[in-house]
Write an enzyme that holds these catalytic residues in place. Structure first.
Site, PDB file in Angstrom:
ATOM      1  N   GLU A  11      90.677 110.583  66.039  1.00 36.24           N
ATOM      2  CA  GLU A  11      91.675 109.893  65.221  1.00 36.24           C
ATOM      3  C   GLU A  11      93.045 110.511  65.461  1.00 36.24           C
ATOM      4  O   GLU A  11      93.191 111.742  65.525  1.00 36.24           O
ATOM      5  CB  GLU A  11      91.327 110.007  63.739  1.00 36.24           C
ATOM      6  CG  GLU A  11      92.381 109.378  62.817  1.00 36.24           C
ATOM      7  CD  GLU A  11      92.040 109.517  61.356  1.00 36.24           C
ATOM      8  OE1 GLU A  11      91.087 108.838  60.911  1.00 36.24           O
ATOM      9  OE2 GLU A  11      92.715 110.303  60.655  1.00 36.24           O
ATOM     10  N   HIS A  72      93.450 101.194  61.772  1.00 33.18           N
ATOM     11  CA  HIS A  72      93.216 101.229  60.336  1.00 33.18           C
ATOM     12  C   HIS A  72      94.015 100.097  59.705  1.00 33.18           C
ATOM     13  O   HIS A  72      95.178  99.883  60.059  1.00 33.18           O
ATOM     14  CB  HIS A  72      93.674 102.560  59.749  1.00 33.18           C
ATOM     15  CG  HIS A  72      92.863 103.731  60.190  1.00 33.18           C
ATOM     16  ND1 HIS A  72      92.626 104.816  59.380  1.00 33.18           N
ATOM     17  CD2 HIS A  72      92.231 104.000  61.357  1.00 33.18           C
ATOM     18  CE1 HIS A  72      91.893 105.702  60.020  1.00 33.18           C
ATOM     19  NE2 HIS A  72      91.644 105.229  61.235  1.00 33.18           N
ATOM     20  N   ARG A 102      90.862 100.023  51.474  1.00 35.48           N
ATOM     21  CA  ARG A 102      91.694  99.547  50.380  1.00 35.48           C
ATOM     22  C   ARG A 102      93.102 100.099  50.524  1.00 35.48           C
ATOM     23  O   ARG A 102      94.089  99.401  50.340  1.00 35.48           O
ATOM     24  CB  ARG A 102      91.121  99.965  49.024  1.00 35.48           C
ATOM     25  CG  ARG A 102      91.883  99.330  47.848  1.00 35.48           C
ATOM     26  CD  ARG A 102      91.720 100.094  46.565  1.00 35.48           C
ATOM     27  NE  ARG A 102      92.380 101.395  46.619  1.00 35.48           N
ATOM     28  CZ  ARG A 102      92.430 102.254  45.599  1.00 35.48           C
ATOM     29  NH1 ARG A 102      91.844 101.953  44.466  1.00 35.48           N
ATOM     30  NH2 ARG A 102      93.034 103.422  45.742  1.00 35.48           N
ATOM     31  N   TYR A 139      82.387 108.329  51.522  1.00 40.58           N
ATOM     32  CA  TYR A 139      82.649 109.663  50.999  1.00 40.58           C
ATOM     33  C   TYR A 139      81.328 110.369  50.704  1.00 40.58           C
ATOM     34  O   TYR A 139      80.673 110.056  49.709  1.00 40.58           O
ATOM     35  CB  TYR A 139      83.497 109.586  49.730  1.00 40.58           C
ATOM     36  CG  TYR A 139      84.894 109.074  49.968  1.00 40.58           C
ATOM     37  CD1 TYR A 139      85.977 109.938  49.963  1.00 40.58           C
ATOM     38  CD2 TYR A 139      85.131 107.723  50.220  1.00 40.58           C
ATOM     39  CE1 TYR A 139      87.271 109.481  50.186  1.00 40.58           C
ATOM     40  CE2 TYR A 139      86.415 107.254  50.453  1.00 40.58           C
ATOM     41  CZ  TYR A 139      87.483 108.131  50.442  1.00 40.58           C
ATOM     42  OH  TYR A 139      88.753 107.668  50.680  1.00 40.58           O
ATOM     43  N   HIS A 143      83.550 108.976  46.280  1.00 42.03           N
ATOM     44  CA  HIS A 143      84.934 108.499  46.280  1.00 42.03           C
ATOM     45  C   HIS A 143      85.613 108.933  44.987  1.00 42.03           C
ATOM     46  O   HIS A 143      85.012 108.863  43.910  1.00 42.03           O
ATOM     47  CB  HIS A 143      84.953 106.971  46.399  1.00 42.03           C
ATOM     48  CG  HIS A 143      86.295 106.386  46.642  1.00 42.03           C
ATOM     49  ND1 HIS A 143      87.259 106.294  45.652  1.00 42.03           N
ATOM     50  CD2 HIS A 143      86.859 105.867  47.761  1.00 42.03           C
ATOM     51  CE1 HIS A 143      88.344 105.748  46.152  1.00 42.03           C
ATOM     52  NE2 HIS A 143      88.133 105.477  47.434  1.00 42.03           N
ATOM     53  N   LYS A 159      80.163  96.891  50.348  1.00 41.79           N
ATOM     54  CA  LYS A 159      81.021  96.913  51.536  1.00 41.79           C
ATOM     55  C   LYS A 159      80.217  96.587  52.791  1.00 41.79           C
ATOM     56  O   LYS A 159      80.645  95.796  53.636  1.00 41.79           O
ATOM     57  CB  LYS A 159      81.683  98.289  51.671  1.00 41.79           C
ATOM     58  CG  LYS A 159      82.699  98.390  52.795  1.00 41.79           C
ATOM     59  CD  LYS A 159      83.259  99.801  52.929  1.00 41.79           C
ATOM     60  CE  LYS A 159      84.017 100.244  51.704  1.00 41.79           C
ATOM     61  NZ  LYS A 159      84.672 101.572  51.903  1.00 41.79           N
ATOM     62  N   GLN A 206      97.289 123.916  56.380  1.00 38.51           N
ATOM     63  CA  GLN A 206      96.340 122.806  56.424  1.00 38.51           C
ATOM     64  C   GLN A 206      95.168 123.066  55.490  1.00 38.51           C
ATOM     65  O   GLN A 206      94.710 122.172  54.782  1.00 38.51           O
ATOM     66  CB  GLN A 206      95.848 122.609  57.853  1.00 38.51           C
ATOM     67  CG  GLN A 206      94.824 121.475  58.020  1.00 38.51           C
ATOM     68  CD  GLN A 206      94.127 121.535  59.367  1.00 38.51           C
ATOM     69  OE1 GLN A 206      94.176 122.553  60.054  1.00 38.51           O
ATOM     70  NE2 GLN A 206      93.482 120.457  59.744  1.00 38.51           N
TER      71      GLN A 206
END
Length: 288
Positions: A11, A72, A102, A139, A143, A159, A206
């Site tokens: 990603e 995305h 979402r 998740y 979530h 989903k 981070q």
């Protein structure tokens, strides 16, 4: 039954400055030889120059790296007409993978009404472009908007039933949480591939961001790394990458469908992990 190799994907995110653009271009050039299953390009939301950031970066990845590309697409700030237009543009670019989300609700921006949930967007994309592969986020440790694990799995089932082809997890640092999540999905008859999202911790800032903003459980071994090397950035980076490699080895050993590496636009981190795990994914190493 034919055994298939797990996938390895990356990603990247659109930078917000010219320096970031230059750095990302260099990163992508260095990632050319890694032969990922796909590279995904993140998005904040549609109202923040979505097509000029996410879509344009996806086009660059597709045209210059010649690999499968995923965009995305947050649902909250798009209309059906806008999604149709974007899907047509993606199809002309030969990009057929979308991560339907979402998306965050941003202060000062009123959400559109066409897509309340990611499942609504997934269903619409599948109706408009049945040939597209639509992924969904999940998740392992629930979530943040869900009431509990049962509620979270129920929404995830909705989903998948809306047409989601595979799932990509939020980052996690405790593989046991991921395996528990897999079992819960199986019980709920969620049978699509689940890609494990891994983000190597390479610096203290981070790490603190992850601790403050993510609900991921941090095992004692991970916390010990942060404590021991808090004043030694070089050692922290090496230990963080080693921890991620250990996670990936364990996941592949336990037959994970795939690993999705959150690169944070850092080529050296991705290349280091690639060199230490490529054989697990049956990918020929073509980098120096």
């Amino acid at each position: 039954m034919t055994e298939t190799n797990p996938t390895l994907s990356f990603e990247v995110f659109p930078p917000n400055s010219q320096v970031g653009v230059d750095n990302l271009t260099d990163t992508l050039d260095q990632l050319k030889g890694l032969n990922p299953s796909f590279i995904s390009v993140t998005a904040s939301n549609h109202k923040l120059n979505y097509e000029e950031t996410t879509i344009d970066l996806a086009k660059y990845v597709k045209d210059n790296l010649h690999c499968h590309t995923m965009v995305h697409m947050p649902a909250a700030y798009v209309t059906k007409a806008e999604v149709s237009s974007i899907l047509n543009r993606l199809e002309k670019m030969n990009i057929h993978q979308v991560l339907a989300l979402r998306g965050d609700i941003v202060d000062g921006y009123v959400p559109e009404k066409d897509f309340k949930y990611a499942s609504d967007l997934t269903q619409f994309i599948k109706a408009e472009k049945p040939n597209f592969t639509v992924s969904g986020a999940c998740y392992p440790e629930v979530h943040p908007d869900s009431k509990n694990r049962i509620d979270d799995i129920r929404h995830l089932k909705d989903k998948v039933d809306s047409g989601c082809d595979q799932l990509i997890t939020q980052l996690f640092y405790d593989n046991e949480q991921f395996y528990r999540f897999q079992e819960e999905c199986a019980i709920a008859d969620i049978n699509v591939p689940i890609l494990a999202g891994i983000m190597p911790i390479v610096n203290r800032k981070q790490a603190l961001h992850v601790i403050e903003n993510c609900a991921a459980r941090l095992p004692k071994k991970f916390i010990n790394i942060l404590d021991k090397y808090k004043d030694n950035p070089v050692s922290l980076k090496e230990a963080g990458i080693a921890y991620a490699v250990d996670q990936i080895v364990d996941l592949v050993t336990n037959d994970v469908s795939g690993v999705h590496l959150y690169t944070m636009n850092k080529a050296d981190t991705a290349k280091h992990i690639f060199k230490n795990t490529a054989s697990l994914f049956n990918i020929e190493s073509v980098i120096e």
